[in-house]
Design an enzyme around this catalytic site. Structure first.
Site, short mmCIF file in Angstrom:
data_model
loop_
_atom_site.label_atom_id
_atom_site.label_comp_id
_atom_site.label_asym_id
_atom_site.label_seq_id
_atom_site.Cartn_x
_atom_site.Cartn_y
_atom_site.Cartn_z
N ARG A 211 0.79 -1.24 0.00
CA ARG A 211 0.00 0.00 0.00
C ARG A 211 0.81 1.29 0.00
NH1 ARG A 211 -5.19 -0.85 3.97
NH2 ARG A 211 -5.91 -2.84 3.12
N ASP B 249 -4.75 3.30 3.05
CA ASP B 249 -5.46 3.18 1.78
C ASP B 249 -6.20 4.49 1.46
OD1 ASP B 249 -7.38 2.81 3.76
OD2 ASP B 249 -7.98 0.80 3.10
N ASP C 261 -11.14 4.55 16.11
CA ASP C 261 -11.83 5.78 15.69
C ASP C 261 -13.09 6.01 16.54
OD1 ASP C 261 -13.06 3.56 14.50
OD2 ASP C 261 -13.25 4.47 12.51
N1 UDP Z 1 -3.92 -1.97 10.14
C1 UDP Z 1 -3.01 -2.09 11.17
N2 UDP Z 1 -2.72 -3.33 11.65
C2 UDP Z 1 -3.31 -4.45 11.15
C3 UDP Z 1 -4.25 -4.32 10.10
C4 UDP Z 1 -4.54 -3.06 9.62
O1 UDP Z 1 -2.45 -1.09 11.63
O2 UDP Z 1 -3.00 -5.55 11.60
C5 UDP Z 1 -4.21 -0.63 9.61
C6 UDP Z 1 -4.04 -0.56 8.10
O3 UDP Z 1 -2.70 -0.29 7.79
C7 UDP Z 1 -4.99 0.55 7.73
C8 UDP Z 1 -6.10 0.42 8.77
O4 UDP Z 1 -5.56 -0.34 9.85
O5 UDP Z 1 -4.37 1.81 7.86
C9 UDP Z 1 -7.34 -0.26 8.23
O6 UDP Z 1 -6.97 -1.51 7.70
P1 UDP Z 1 -7.63 -2.09 6.37
O7 UDP Z 1 -7.74 -1.01 5.34
O8 UDP Z 1 -6.83 -3.30 5.97
O9 UDP Z 1 -9.05 -2.61 6.86
P2 UDP Z 1 -10.47 -1.90 6.92
O10 UDP Z 1 -10.72 -1.67 8.38
O11 UDP Z 1 -10.43 -0.64 6.14
O12 UDP Z 1 -11.37 -2.91 6.33
MN MN Z 2 -9.27 0.16 4.61
#
Ligand code: UDP
Ligand code: MN
Length: 270
Positions: free
Chosen positions: A29, A103, A186
């Site tokens: 990413r 992302d 959050d």
């Molecule tokens: N993230 C993290 N540790 C993890 C998995 C995800 O810090 O083990 C972070 C990731 O880098 C991103 C955010 O958490 O900035 C959200 O992760 P992701 O986009 O994969 O999942 P979402 O919650 O958006 O489905």
């Molecule tokens: Mn995400």
């Protein structure tokens, strides 16, 4: 209206942009971020991660913060990172804290324009909700409702507000809050600000997470948006923008960047 390439002096020097990332995402990413919007805010942006990475450190000019948080998607690990982001921001002396995920694409001049509209010595919680109703939780048999800004869309907090949060959630205490309400980072931030401090979220619809369909953002509106995102899961959700092909640019961030800033160096080749 397209922005011309902002020069560093134009950028507010008083924003601290944190990108939450994790070891496994460094090579998947981060490259597109580093080649695109990071180039417009190199001094202001810091990557918060859980894994040592010499290469990342080198390509970001040392803008990597190693949290001691675990490399898992657990609530504790995520609250841990957010809490380090806030603590490091306070040490930075900057006036604004803006968090994004790895992302997200940040439209640097638009973010600059947003922050200029607010006074950082007042309390500001700027972001976008992703629910149609405020969150309702039960703590100690008491019902509580509050709004929170979706972390995956990016949000900004004024220094005055983060200073007020510090006694409650600073120094790692955000993890205890997350534990208490059993909700992610959050949401925990929203709980501290809206419920404990009684300061309301100011909704800013120009922040975007992949919880909304990116296609809905129209081309003529791109330059006003603050953030964009993508998801490449089974059903891809990406910004609808012309430019590079899907193989070179699956996230669409290169194409978006070149739409906004056609004279960027990464737009000339390829
Ligand atoms: N993230 C993290 N540790 C993890 C998995 C995800 O810090 O083990 C972070 C990731 O880098 C991103 C955010 O958490 O900035 C959200 O992760 P992701 O986009 O994969 O999942 P979402 O919650 O958006 O489905
Ligand atoms: Mn995400």
């Amino acid at each position: 209206v397209r922005h011309s390439l902002p020069v560093d002096d134009d950028l507010i020097d008083n924003v601290f942009i944190t990108v939450k990332t994790t070891g496994r995402n460094h090579l998947t990413r981060l490259p597109v971020i580093i080649k695109t919007w990071f180039q417009l805010a190199k001094k202001q942006t810091w990557f918060f991660t859980d894994t040592y990475d010499q290469h990342l450190s080198q390509v970001t000019g040392g803008h990597v913060i190693h949290t001691n948080c675990s490399a898992t998607h657990s609530r504790r690990a995520l609250c841990c990172k957010m809490s380090v982001e806030l603590d490091v921001f306070l040490e930075s002396k900057k006036k604004w804290f803006c968090h994004v995920d790895d992302d997200n694409y940040v439209n640097v001049p638009a973010l600059n324009g947003l922050l200029k509209m607010y006074n950082p010595i007042k309390d500001w919680y700027l972001g976008r909700t992703s629910t149609t109703k405020p969150l309702q939780i039960r703590t100690k048999s008491q019902k509580t409702t509050f709004w929170f800004a979706t972390g995956g869309a990016g949000f900004c907090l004024s220094r005055a507000l983060v200073l007020k949060m510090a006694p409650i959630s600073g120094n790692g205490k955000l993890m205890a809050i997350g534990d208490r309400i059993g909700l992610p980072d959050d949401v925990s931030v929203g709980y501290v600000i809206e419920h404990l401090l009684k300061i309301q979220l100011t909704r800013v619809e120009q922040f975007h997470s992949h919880l909304e369909p990116m296609k809905h953002i129209k081309t003529h509106m791109f330059s006003e948006q603050l953030t964009f995102s993508y998801s490449l899961d089974n059903e891809p959700n990406t910004v609808d923008v012309n430019g590079f092909n899907e193989i070179t640019d699956p996230t669409r961030f290169f194409s978006l960047h070149c739409f906004l800033f056609p004279e960027s160096s990464c737009c000339v080749e390829k």
